[in-house]
Every structure is written in structure tokens, then in C-alpha cells.
Design a protein around this motif. Structure first.
Motif, PDB file in Angstrom:
ATOM      1  N   VAL A   1       0.850  -1.190   0.000  1.00 18.73           N
ATOM      2  CA  VAL A   1       0.000   0.000   0.000  1.00 18.73           C
ATOM      3  C   VAL A   1       0.883   1.237   0.000  1.00 18.73           C
ATOM      4  CG1 VAL A   1      -1.895  -1.165   1.175  1.00 18.73           C
ATOM      5  CG2 VAL A   1      -0.189   0.081   2.530  1.00 18.73           C
TER       6      VAL A   1
ATOM      7  N   THR B   1       0.836   5.329   1.226  1.00 17.28           N
ATOM      8  CA  THR B   1       0.129   6.221   2.146  1.00 17.28           C
ATOM      9  C   THR B   1       0.318   7.691   1.773  1.00 17.28           C
ATOM     10  OG1 THR B   1       1.940   6.632   3.717  1.00 17.28           O
ATOM     11  CG2 THR B   1       0.705   4.564   3.972  1.00 17.28           C
TER      12      THR B   1
ATOM     13  N   ILE C   1      -4.290   5.017   3.811  1.00 13.42           N
ATOM     14  CA  ILE C   1      -3.974   4.197   2.637  1.00 13.42           C
ATOM     15  C   ILE C   1      -4.651   4.815   1.423  1.00 13.42           C
ATOM     16  CG2 ILE C   1      -4.229   1.946   1.540  1.00 13.42           C
ATOM     17  CD1 ILE C   1      -4.177   0.714   4.363  1.00 13.42           C
ATOM     18  N   LYS C   2      -3.874   5.246   0.463  1.00 13.15           N
ATOM     19  CA  LYS C   2      -4.423   5.884  -0.729  1.00 13.15           C
ATOM     20  C   LYS C   2      -4.408   4.969  -1.943  1.00 13.15           C
ATOM     21  CE  LYS C   2      -5.243   9.318   1.748  1.00 13.15           C
ATOM     22  NZ  LYS C   2      -6.619   9.445   2.237  1.00 13.15           N
TER      23      LYS C   2
ATOM     24  N   VAL D   1      -3.153   0.839  -3.603  1.00 11.72           N
ATOM     25  CA  VAL D   1      -2.773  -0.554  -3.378  1.00 11.72           C
ATOM     26  C   VAL D   1      -2.112  -1.073  -4.651  1.00 11.72           C
ATOM     27  CG1 VAL D   1      -3.592  -2.847  -2.701  1.00 11.72           C
ATOM     28  CG2 VAL D   1      -4.817  -0.797  -1.904  1.00 11.72           C
TER      29      VAL D   1
ATOM     30  N   CYS E   1      -1.385   0.859  -9.917  1.00 10.58           N
ATOM     31  CA  CYS E   1      -1.841   0.898  -8.530  1.00 10.58           C
ATOM     32  C   CYS E   1      -3.282   1.394  -8.523  1.00 10.58           C
ATOM     33  CB  CYS E   1      -0.950   1.787  -7.667  1.00 10.58           C
ATOM     34  SG  CYS E   1      -0.790   3.498  -8.230  1.00 10.58           S
TER      35      CYS E   1
ATOM     36  N   THR F   1      -6.920   2.722  -6.155  1.00  7.90           N
ATOM     37  CA  THR F   1      -7.481   3.173  -4.892  1.00  7.90           C
ATOM     38  C   THR F   1      -8.243   2.005  -4.260  1.00  7.90           C
ATOM     39  OG1 THR F   1      -9.317   4.071  -6.196  1.00  7.90           O
ATOM     40  CG2 THR F   1      -7.635   5.617  -5.465  1.00  7.90           C
ATOM     41  N   PRO F   2      -8.274   1.933  -2.923  1.00  7.46           N
ATOM     42  CA  PRO F   2      -8.925   0.785  -2.273  1.00  7.46           C
ATOM     43  C   PRO F   2     -10.363   0.557  -2.715  1.00  7.46           C
ATOM     44  CG  PRO F   2      -7.618   1.994  -0.672  1.00  7.46           C
ATOM     45  CD  PRO F   2      -7.598   2.814  -1.935  1.00  7.46           C
TER      46      PRO F   2
ATOM     47  N   TRP G   1     -11.767  -5.505  -0.634  1.00  3.40           N
ATOM     48  CA  TRP G   1     -10.948  -4.736   0.311  1.00  3.40           C
ATOM     49  C   TRP G   1     -11.762  -4.543   1.585  1.00  3.40           C
ATOM     50  CZ3 TRP G   1      -6.212  -3.164   1.428  1.00  3.40           C
ATOM     51  CH2 TRP G   1      -6.032  -2.121   2.342  1.00  3.40           C
TER      52      TRP G   1
ATOM     53  N   PHE H   1      -3.070  -4.105   7.191  1.00  2.00           N
ATOM     54  CA  PHE H   1      -2.216  -2.984   6.796  1.00  2.00           C
ATOM     55  C   PHE H   1      -2.280  -1.818   7.782  1.00  2.00           C
ATOM     56  CE2 PHE H   1      -1.976  -4.928   2.519  1.00  2.00           C
ATOM     57  CZ  PHE H   1      -0.604  -4.819   2.332  1.00  2.00           C
TER      58      PHE H   1
ATOM     59  N   SER I   1       3.309  -6.182   2.597  1.00  2.00           N
ATOM     60  CA  SER I   1       2.670  -7.181   3.469  1.00  2.00           C
ATOM     61  C   SER I   1       3.615  -8.289   3.895  1.00  2.00           C
ATOM     62  CB  SER I   1       1.486  -7.812   2.746  1.00  2.00           C
ATOM     63  OG  SER I   1       1.935  -8.583   1.629  1.00  2.00           O
TER      64      SER I   1
END
Length: 335
Positions: A144, A146, A162-163, A165, A200, A202-203, A210, A241, A262
Motif C-alpha cells: 500500500v 500512504t 492508505i491511498k 494498493v 496501482c 485506490t482501495p 478490500w 495494513f 505485506s
């Protein structure tokens, strides 16, 4: 929203990417690089979301998206820290060498700070001066990114920071690790540059997959074209996370663009070690883990680490079989 960094200069050129990974739109008018976007996330994220929606809805045509032209989303970062959230993996490592695992490992995360000045592109070779004795291995993980995280943040509040993933291949040189750790001062030579997925997200892009600070989907790795592992990243993850970020921020704030990994995704099977995919299990996310199990069961490992010419691919798919982050695909080459 899906974002990527095209190869351009040291820090790439930011683009938004369609959900099916077929098209992209330049985002330079909003933020020239992903790091710039993260530095000003509250001001620019809405504009990036709007551009992504326009691309997705066909309001703008965009351009063809080619994963091979991508760098890692952050080609370099101010901070890269990798945890070991799947304690099953740690337990196997220690058991293979006959060592007991301290109980604290189940309550206090392991974490190391890796080199972040140069990351590999997702299709860039892993170049090493030699393979013999290095024990070249891949590690398929989730990571992730941030925004600014305050020191002492709680695990619950950490989740709000968290911005983005993404996936990661945390390259490890297993043959060099024992001597380095034996010095009592941590990893350095044994942890060369990592590579991240082309895209990447966003969640919210992950939907119901998620939750609770985890990605609840299988992480697929292929070694030389054969499926090596597909463990579910949301299963057997001892520390989510938010807990990993809070651990990293215990004694320091984290700057925008901090990457938290992770650790190797690892699943148990009926309370014990997993089985290879060919034997009906979900396999493994690194070679070291199957070697540990071989050592425990047979007294010695039989699976070799990677050599020149070997290929690793890492990818994650949604419920409809579509790639979410694109594909990490690397070959080991002699430097």
C-alpha cells in the motif's frame, strides 16, 4: 481509480488507466508524477477521479495502454518498509532450521526498511552478478502507498491513510541473508531492488474484496510458465495494513508516498503447511517456503532457487477473471 507511471525521467509520467487496462489518459496537467499527486492528494485526487471517470465513460478517447511502457508506480520512493504479516511464513522459516518462534511474533510485527532509491519496472529483468550461492528468490506480496501519516497513529486511523494498493516482487537473495542477519544489523545486500505492478489502484476499486485492511483475493505467481502459487491474500494475514502502518509510525511520522509491504503471502492448509498447486494446494509465494516444507518433511530441500533465464510472473484477478493491477513479469539475467 487506477494510476500508472509511464517511463519518463527518474520519476515517470502519471497517467490514469481504464478499469480493463486497455486505455490511458495523461494526467500531467493535474500532477506530473505520482509522488506529486501524493504530496497534494487532497487537492488533486478529485480531479484524477474525474479524469478516470471521463476515460471510463468514453467522454475522452484516451490512448492505448501498454504495460511494458510502465515503470513501477513510484519509480523511487522516500520510504519503503516491508512487513511480515503472514506469520505462518515466518514460523516455517524458523521451524526448518529447528528454531522456536517467540510468542511476540504473533503480536508485534516484523518489519525491515528496504532500499527505495531505485525500483525495477514491472517488466525489467532482475540482474545479478552471479546466481550460484546467491539463492535468488521472488516474493509475491501486496503493498500500500500512504499519504502523510502522523507518529503514533492507531491501527484504525492508519487505514484512512492508505491511498493506493499494488503488487510487489520483493526480490530476495536467500544465500546472503544468514550471514547478514548473523551480524545483528539487518538486511542490505540480500535485499536488492524490488519491482511493483504496472498499475496501482485506490482501495474502493477493489470493492468488497478490500475489507479489514486486507485484500481478499488470490495472489497468483507463475514460475517459468507454471502456476507456483495462488494463496488468498486475505487469509492467514496476522497483521492487517493498518497495524503494519501503525507499527512503522510508532516512533516517526511517515511521509506521503511511503510504501508498506505485506510480506510473502502465505496460507496454511488444515492448520499445517500448505501444499503445491499440482498436489491440490494453493502453493506458495516464494521458493524459500516450499524449500522449508521439503526440509521439514524430507530432511533437505529439492526445489532450486532461481537461475539465469528463469521467469517469474505475479498477477491478481477480480471475480470476473480480469487483471486488476497488471502483470509483473521478470527474467533473471546476468549483470
Amino acid at each position: 481509480m487506477k494510476l500508472a507511471s509511464l517511463k519518463s525521467g527518474r520519476d515517470g509520467k502519471l497517467v490514469v488507466v481504464s478499469e480493463d487496462l486497455s486505455r490511458m489518459a495523461p494526467a500531467g496537467d493535474i500532477a506530473p508524477t505520482l509522488q506529486s499527486a501524493l504530496d497534494n492528494w487532497d487537492q488533486v485526487s478529485g480531479k484524477l477521479e474525474k479524469l478516470h471517470a471521463q476515460l471510463e465513460n468514453g467522454e475522452i478517447e484516451g490512448e492505448a495502454f501498454d504495460q511494458a511502457q510502465c515503470h513501477s508506480p513510484l519509480p523511487r520512493a522516500y520510504h519503503w518498509a516491508d512487513g511480515s504479516a503472514y506469520v505462518n511464513h515466518v514460523e516455517l522459516v524458523r521451524k526448518a532450521r529447528g528454531a522456536e518462534m517467540p510468542e511476540s511474533f504473533w503480536t508485534d510485527p516484523l518489519m525491515y526498511q528496504g532500499g527505495s532509491d531505485t525500483f525495477l519496472a514491472p517488466r525489467e529483468p532482475v540482474k545479478m552478478p552471479q546466481s550460484e550461492g546467491f539463492g535468488i528468490d521472488f516474493e509475491a506480496e501486496i503493498a500500500v502507498i500512504t499519504d502523510d501519516v502522523p507518529m503514533g497513529v492507531s491501527p484504525e486511523d492508519a487505514l484512512k491513510h492508505i491511498k493506493l494498493v499494488m503488487l510487489v516482487n520483493d526480490v530476495s537473495l536467500r544465500g546472503l541473508i544468514p550471514n547478514e542477519l548473523g551480524k545483528g544489523f539487518g538486511f542490505y545486500q540480500s535485499k536488492p531492488s524490488s519491482a511493483f505492478s504496472p498499475v496501482c489502484v485506490t482501495p474502493d476499486q477493489l470493492g468488497d474484496n478490500w475489507k479489514e485492511g486486507k485484500v481478499h483475493l488470490p495472489l497468483v505467481s507463475e514460475l517459468n510458465g507454471d502456476k507456483f502459487g495462488e494463496p488468498n491474500a486475505g487469509v492467514d494475514m496476522t497483521f492487517h495494513f493498518g497495524q503494519l502502518i501503525a507499527h512503522a509510525a510508532k516512533t516517526r511520522p511517515l511521509g506521503a508516498g511511503t510504501i508498506i509491504g505485506s510480506g510473502t503471502v502465505s496460507n496454511k492448509l488444515d492448520g499445517g503447511p500448505g501444499k503445491p498447486v499440482k498436489d491440490g494446494g494453493v502453493g506458495y509465494s516464494c521458493i524459500a517456503e516450499i524449500r522449508m516444507i521439503e526440509t521439514i518433511q524430507d530432511g533437505k530441500p529439492t526445489t532450486s532457487f532461481m537461475d539465469f533465464g528463469d521467469r517469474i510472473a505475479i498477477e491478481m484477478f477480480d471475480g470476473n477473471g480480469k487483471s486488476i493491477f497488471g502483470r509483473i513479469e521478470q527474467t533473471v539475467e546476468k549483470a
